[in-house]
Structures are given as structure tokens and as C-alpha cells.
Design a protein around this motif. Structure first.
Motif: not given
Length: 201
Positions: A96-103, A159-172
Motif C-alpha cells: 500500500l503506497v500513495k497513488g496505488a489503485i486498490i479494491l 453500478d457494475d462494480q456494486f454487483v461484484s461488491g468491490r470498488l476501485f479506489a485510489k490511495i491519497t
């Protein structure tokens, strides 16, 4: 003092060697990277220059993430590291670092949206919403929810991501400096951009 942040050891722009006129100094000192992993929260306090403290997160499992268009922030579980523009090795090791794209876990945002707008999201194609008994609310609240339902629905990609129960997010935030892993949910053009980047891998 192995790691040093000075520039005296670098060559000149022309390629010539530079003569170092003094030894390493304490104020030029660097430290080992934190390499924060996903796991049970573990934070180490490091004394810095001037007696200030840094909070070196070695393991984190939750963080505060903001859903910008809905102005909603929730504490959610971090599930996985998916993309890092600087180094693929950090994806493989799930660092986990700043700028990483996580679920992150989508359920806290889904619960909030459904209670705020009174309509379901994240339904599979052809699936009908559960016919649950709605809790009794006042006329004022009913009118408020009815007014909110006139607003446009969320974008299809989200909405498609909510189906899977996971969202893409960016660490700031900077987990190795502040001991926190906070960020925001990816939406719109930014989400499209990172999806293309992840497809390239």
C-alpha cells in the motif's frame, strides 16, 4: 547511515564527476521504505527531526474512502492491490503506497445509497429487487426521498462494480508517513483510464 538523500554523489549534467566537499550529514539521512501490507493493523512510531513523530504503518486493513459525486465517506475494508503506475512489483507484493489503485468493500456505500435514495443498486441483469417491507417513515422523509429519486442514477461502470461488491479506489494518504490509508472511489474518465491501464498488464 546507509541511505542518504543528498545530490553531491550525482554526476553533473555534462557527465563530469563531482568532488564531494564534505561527508554525509544527519539531516540528509533517509530511512528504509515502510512497504505497508494488507493485514491486521500494526503501526510503529518513528522519531523524526525536531522531535516530530512519523507513524510507520506496517500493516493496515481499513481506511476512510470518499465517494466524491455523492459526498459520502465511509470506513471500508481494503481487499486487494490492483495497479501501481510506478512499479509492478508493488502490485505483486500487495504493498500500500500513495497513488496505488486498490479494491475496497462496496457494502458500506451500497447501504448508504439505498437508504438515502430509496432505490436499489448493484442488481444483476434480469434480477428483481427483494420485496422487503419498507420501514415506516414520516411523510416529510417520504417526500424527501421522492425528490432525491428524480436525480440521475449512478454511471453504469460504477453500478457494475456494486454487483461484484468491490470498488476501485485510489490511495491519497501516505501509509508509511501518516499511518493511515485513505483515498477516494474512482469514477468517470479516471475510472476508464485506470481500467485501460489494468487491461494492458
Amino acid at each position: 547511515m546507509g541511505i542518504c538523500r543528498d545530490s553531491r554523489h550525482k554526476r553533473r549534467e555534462t557527465g563530469g564527476r563531482r568532488q564531494s566537499i564534505h561527508k554525509k550529514r544527519k539531516f540528509e539521512m533517509g530511512r528504509q521504505p515502510a512497504m505497508t501490507k494488507i493485514g491486521t493493523k500494526k503501526i510503529q512510531v518513528v522519531r523524526g527531526r525536531g522531535g516530530n513523530s512519523k507513524f510507520r504503518a506496517q500493516r493496515l486493513e481499513t481506511g476512510n474512502f470518499s465517494w466524491g459525486t455523492e459526498v459520502c465517506t465511509r470506513k471500508v475494508r481494503i481487499l486487494d492491490v490492483n495497479y501501481n503506475a510506478s512499479n509492478n512489483e508493488l502490485v505483486r507484493t500487495k504493498t500500500l503506497v500513495k497513488g496505488a489503485i486498490i479494491l475496497v468493500d462496496a457494502h458500506p456505500f451500497k447501504d448508504w445509497y439505498e437508504s438515502h435514495y430509496g432505490r436499489p443498486i448493484g442488481l444483476k441483469k434480469g434480477a428483481k429487487p427483494d420485496a422487503e417491507e419498507k420501514p415506516k417513515v414520516s411523510d416529510h422523509v417520504t417526500r424527501k426521498i421522492a425528490a432525491r429519486q428524480k436525480q440521475p442514477k449512478i454511471e453504469q461502470a460504477l453500478d457494475d462494480q456494486f454487483v461484484s461488491g468491490r470498488l476501485f479506489a485510489k490511495i491519497t494518504s501516505r501509509p508509511g508517513q501518516s499511518g493511515r490509508c485513505d483515498g477516494y472511489i474512482l469514477e468517470g474518465k479516471e475510472l476508464d483510464f485506470y481500467k485501460k491501464q489494468m487491461a494492458k498488464k
